[in-house]
Design an enzyme around this catalytic site. Sequence first.
Site, PDB file in Angstrom:
ATOM      1  CD  GLU A  70     -23.066  21.209 -15.530  1.00  0.00           C
ATOM      2  OE1 GLU A  70     -22.995  21.631 -16.687  1.00  0.00           O
ATOM      3  OE2 GLU A  70     -23.438  21.912 -14.569  1.00  0.00           O
ATOM      4  CG  HIS A 129     -21.017  24.705 -16.672  1.00  0.00           C
ATOM      5  ND1 HIS A 129     -22.077  24.254 -17.431  1.00  0.00           N
ATOM      6  CD2 HIS A 129     -20.493  25.766 -17.337  1.00  0.00           C
ATOM      7  CE1 HIS A 129     -22.181  24.995 -18.527  1.00  0.00           C
ATOM      8  NE2 HIS A 129     -21.238  25.920 -18.494  1.00  0.00           N
ATOM      9  CB  VAL A 166     -20.724  -4.417 -18.258  1.00  0.00           C
ATOM     10  CG1 VAL A 166     -20.743  -3.095 -19.008  1.00  0.00           C
ATOM     11  CG2 VAL A 166     -21.456  -4.284 -16.922  1.00  0.00           C
ATOM     12  CG  ASP A 167     -23.621  -1.996 -21.871  1.00  0.00           C
ATOM     13  OD1 ASP A 167     -23.451  -1.659 -20.682  1.00  0.00           O
ATOM     14  OD2 ASP A 167     -23.179  -1.338 -22.829  1.00  0.00           O
ATOM     15  CB  SER A 168     -24.962  -8.052 -23.959  1.00  0.00           C
ATOM     16  OG  SER A 168     -23.680  -8.612 -23.760  1.00  0.00           O
ATOM     17  N   GLY A 196     -20.920 -10.618 -24.050  1.00  0.00           N
ATOM     18  CA  GLY A 196     -20.075 -10.829 -22.884  1.00  0.00           C
ATOM     19  C   GLY A 196     -19.671  -9.541 -22.207  1.00  0.00           C
ATOM     20  CB  CYS A 249     -24.120  28.308 -18.558  1.00  0.00           C
ATOM     21  SG  CYS A 249     -22.830  29.153 -19.511  1.00  0.00           S
TER      22      CYS A 249
END
Length: 528
Positions: A180, A178, A235-237, A233, A90
């Site tokens: 994506e 685009h 998902v990341d940590s 608690g 684009c």
Amino acid sequence: MSQTSLKKERDPSILILDFGSQYSELIARRIRETNVFSLVVSNCISIEEINDINPKGIILSGGPNSVYEKNAPKCDEKIFNLGIPILGICYGMQLMVKELGGSVTSATKKAEYGRAPINIDQESELLSDVEDKSIMWMSHGDSINCLPDGFNKIAHTENTLHAAISNDRKKLFGVQFHPEVIHSEFGITVIKNFVYGISSCVADWTTETYIEETIPRIRDQVGNKKVLLALSGGVDSSTLAFLLNKAIGNQLTCMFIDQGFMRKGEPEFLMNFFDKKFHIKVEYINARERFISKLKGITDPEQKRKIIGEEFIRVFEEESNRLGPFQYLAQGTLYPDVIESAGTNIDPKTGERIAVKIKSHHNVGGLPKDLQFKLVEPLRKLFKDEVRKLGAALGLPDEIIKRHPFPGPGLAIRILGEVNNEKLDCLRDADWIVRDEIKKAGLYNDIWQAFAVLLPVKTVGVMGDKRTYAWPIVLRCVSSEDGMTADWSKIPFPILERISNRIVNEVVSVNRVVYDITSKPPGTIEWE
């Protein structure tokens, strides 16, 4: 240990120069889904930095500007003479055309937004295996008027003469659509053609290789020092705790601050899971009464968030001093956080924020500047879906990996108005019923979020031939890919009926259940 002695991090195979597109992050995600490492960097990246990284390919993102405007964002024009394959998307294509001697004009009368079938004009490596007349996603108000020397038109649409262009000799390509975006039928094919066929990338970005490369770097960075992690608690940590435990073992201490606003059974589950089952050192801090007392008389949601955040800081500071000293603070910072907090001011070599500071984690709310921790952020180059895959590879159960997003202030912002223990008990029970029935119906993993909200009003009802005057519960279930937009979930009526019947019969002080059928936008997922 000096910074120069740390193990070198891998360089991206594909660099994405960001010109302000809302899709830059999505481009990186799509490329990584093909097992190729990519990073979003500033459009102002220097030629020296690019040569130092030595990427196999470069993508110029879209953007909201017009290339012919004064002060429109550009890149170093020498980038087109590096011999590195380039794909302009684009705005990126229009910029390449303008910088190489072509022209771009406003396409006001033939602006194109949404789905459009493309007509392939000639064979090209970029469009290999893309079907003629396939649908691609357009979003542009400008168009190419004249191509630079050496370029060919390889596709068009009804309203766009140059839907795709190529200079095969210099390996310079451009698309007006685009690829994506999920609405582009053969978009991922175009991306793979550029990444693999044109740029000759290797599919070596996997969860296994990430673990193999990251653990030695963590050990090099930390040495024999102690690391503190605020465990929520989520998902990341949780993934970070497993990764750090694998890397440095008992040098890691996790601090779990129970502020009293978690879902039913979660504190007990987390302590049993991390501390007892996997023997990861977790310090449990019961601060329930401390937090609830601070919210007495508070009804404004922003005030609630601020108070909870500030109190978390105080508790965290007190407990870290008691348990410490700690030299490092581990944070579950993800790549979207880095992009959002730095804009395009991202170090092209490391993918880090140029001005590093402690990030406002969703559970931390902004830690004090004088804590004097060094940061450990091994997830900072990962997207959420990559973190889930990493967690699975490290042995985290689905109960954590696939759990629905939960706000840092917890149930305190799902209780509209003042928060007290009676309301918390009521909402916990209702929320547990919602999730229990959704799981029994096999819908939990198909829904982005499913939860209950307690309203600050009471409604009249009849139960057992008696008049009741009790709280209503709002059921909120939404479907989404990333939480940026969401649609209300079309849950079958029999399931909604079971949820409603159970709540009014099992939860004290509730006599009505309503279903929120608002999408985002115009609404938000959370009520506060």
